[in-house]
Design a protein around this motif. Sequence first.
Motif, short mmCIF file in Angstrom:
data_model
loop_
_atom_site.label_atom_id
_atom_site.label_comp_id
_atom_site.label_asym_id
_atom_site.label_seq_id
_atom_site.Cartn_x
_atom_site.Cartn_y
_atom_site.Cartn_z
N ALA A 37 13.18 -13.40 2.08
CA ALA A 37 13.48 -14.77 1.64
C ALA A 37 13.04 -14.92 0.19
O ALA A 37 11.99 -14.42 -0.21
N PRO A 38 13.83 -15.62 -0.65
CA PRO A 38 13.54 -15.67 -2.09
C PRO A 38 12.12 -16.10 -2.45
O PRO A 38 11.49 -15.50 -3.31
N ALA A 39 11.60 -17.15 -1.80
CA ALA A 39 10.28 -17.64 -2.15
C ALA A 39 9.21 -16.61 -1.82
O ALA A 39 8.31 -16.34 -2.63
N LEU A 40 9.29 -16.02 -0.65
CA LEU A 40 8.28 -15.03 -0.25
C LEU A 40 8.43 -13.74 -1.05
O LEU A 40 7.44 -13.08 -1.36
N ALA A 41 9.66 -13.37 -1.40
CA ALA A 41 9.86 -12.18 -2.21
C ALA A 41 9.22 -12.36 -3.58
O ALA A 41 8.56 -11.44 -4.10
N ALA A 42 9.40 -13.54 -4.18
CA ALA A 42 8.79 -13.80 -5.48
C ALA A 42 7.27 -13.84 -5.38
O ALA A 42 6.57 -13.32 -6.26
N ALA A 43 6.75 -14.47 -4.32
CA ALA A 43 5.30 -14.54 -4.15
C ALA A 43 4.71 -13.14 -3.97
O ALA A 43 3.67 -12.81 -4.56
N ALA A 44 5.38 -12.31 -3.16
CA ALA A 44 4.89 -10.96 -2.93
C ALA A 44 4.96 -10.13 -4.20
O ALA A 44 4.04 -9.35 -4.51
N GLU A 102 7.19 -18.13 -11.92
CA GLU A 102 8.12 -19.18 -12.38
C GLU A 102 9.29 -19.32 -11.41
O GLU A 102 9.74 -20.43 -11.12
N ARG A 103 9.78 -18.19 -10.92
CA ARG A 103 10.87 -18.25 -9.92
C ARG A 103 10.40 -18.99 -8.68
O ARG A 103 11.13 -19.80 -8.10
N LEU A 104 9.18 -18.69 -8.24
CA LEU A 104 8.63 -19.35 -7.05
C LEU A 104 8.47 -20.84 -7.29
O LEU A 104 8.82 -21.66 -6.43
N ALA A 105 7.94 -21.21 -8.45
CA ALA A 105 7.74 -22.62 -8.76
C ALA A 105 9.07 -23.37 -8.79
O ALA A 105 9.19 -24.49 -8.29
N ALA A 106 10.10 -22.74 -9.38
CA ALA A 106 11.42 -23.36 -9.40
C ALA A 106 11.98 -23.49 -8.00
O ALA A 106 12.60 -24.51 -7.65
N ARG A 107 11.77 -22.46 -7.19
CA ARG A 107 12.28 -22.48 -5.81
C ARG A 107 11.62 -23.61 -5.01
O ARG A 107 12.26 -24.25 -4.16
N LEU A 108 10.35 -23.86 -5.29
CA LEU A 108 9.61 -24.90 -4.55
C LEU A 108 9.76 -26.28 -5.16
O LEU A 108 9.19 -27.25 -4.67
N GLY A 109 10.52 -26.37 -6.26
CA GLY A 109 10.80 -27.66 -6.85
C GLY A 109 9.81 -28.12 -7.89
O GLY A 109 9.84 -29.28 -8.32
N PHE A 110 8.91 -27.23 -8.33
CA PHE A 110 7.93 -27.60 -9.34
C PHE A 110 8.47 -27.43 -10.75
O PHE A 110 7.88 -27.94 -11.70
N LEU A 111 9.55 -26.67 -10.91
CA LEU A 111 10.17 -26.45 -12.21
C LEU A 111 11.66 -26.65 -12.07
O LEU A 111 12.21 -26.43 -10.98
N PRO A 112 12.35 -27.02 -13.14
CA PRO A 112 13.82 -27.10 -13.07
C PRO A 112 14.40 -25.73 -12.84
O PRO A 112 13.89 -24.72 -13.35
N THR A 113 15.49 -25.65 -12.08
CA THR A 113 16.10 -24.37 -11.74
C THR A 113 17.07 -23.89 -12.78
O THR A 113 17.62 -22.79 -12.68
N GLY A 114 17.35 -24.62 -13.79
CA GLY A 114 18.27 -24.14 -14.80
C GLY A 114 18.91 -25.21 -15.58
O GLY A 114 19.69 -24.98 -16.45
#
Length: 367
Positions: free
Chosen positions: A296-303, A355-367
């Motif tokens: 999953a994208p969020a867990l992949a970025a966190a790992a 940064e990818r994780l933060a964007a995925r969780l809604g803490f940063l703009p995605t683009g």
Amino acid sequence: MRPLEPTREQEELRDAVRAVLTRHPGHAAWAPLTARIGVAALAVPDEYGGLGCGPAEVGVVMAELGRTLSPVPYLGSAVLTVEALLASGDREACAKHLPDLAQGTTVGALAWAEGPGAASAPGGGWEAGDLSARAEPAGPDWLLTGTKRYVLAGPAEPALILAFATMDPVTATTPRRLGLFELTAPPAAFTVRSTMDRTRPLAELTLGRTPARLLSADGGGVLARVRDLACTALAAEQTGAAARALEVTVRYAKERVQFGRPIGSFQAVKHRLADLHTAVEGARSLALAAAASDAAPALAAAAASACSEAYAYVAAEMIQLHGGIGITWEHEAHEYFKRAHGSALLFGSPAAHRERLAARLGFLPTG
């Protein structure tokens, strides 16, 4: 999500891979790993001659390869190339290439990142927006131009090369797209480069209007999926390497005597080793969670972030706790240190993944 505890089959796979790597060091392990155990077939669906397993089983193999810093082309061929073919949705290409990739008789490579300023690019050189190689239509096929770097390679040029390139717009109003292509002719040059980490061969690929076939016009979607799977597999490798580095360090702390006592008996050393154990187990938990979630994208970025930093920390402490011998070429500590820092940037820096994780969780703009 699948349970994090290894199954009996996964434990047997781990033991089998470890036994082969013990008997066949270096590149010599590839043939028995693929022919006897079938590691290259793990991620390939059974309809294409594979075993139909997932990231958890791939992670078992990657962790064992990490323990020995094995140079075999598993990550580049059995993970990146296989997963790119599957994500492309091109059934003709899958039927043509996946059976041989599963057998290990064909070694593939995925030409992805560019550079040389990839590390300073917005996505660390690994995002779709960082890519500039061009694809021009030429009848039913395409011609690719550009340079790809950091291509995971074996001891020889791979028989199958897939590459990402931007597709020229058909009209002025058509947005530029990213495509995934299969090279149908040899590239202009394929050069294995000398790197700091001698255990991970990396190549540079030059495309000079090289003929290619389009596998997917949704290269951005393919790239996103492959990157998550790649990060999940690499996290498993990093935890395996970190665990081995800790084992070697603990063993040395029990054997090295100073002031009439093993250095491992000193409280300060015990505390440092306990901190290393905590770092390894925390990283292992995230790597297992990412694999159990099917990358999953969020867990992949966190790992990717946590395992990179944990491995770098353990490798640095390995050298420090070994003292003078730890900085010599004769000791394996420097190999673990170099692999740690090379792999930490292989698919983007830890900061880029946060940064990818933060964007995925809604803490940063995605683009």
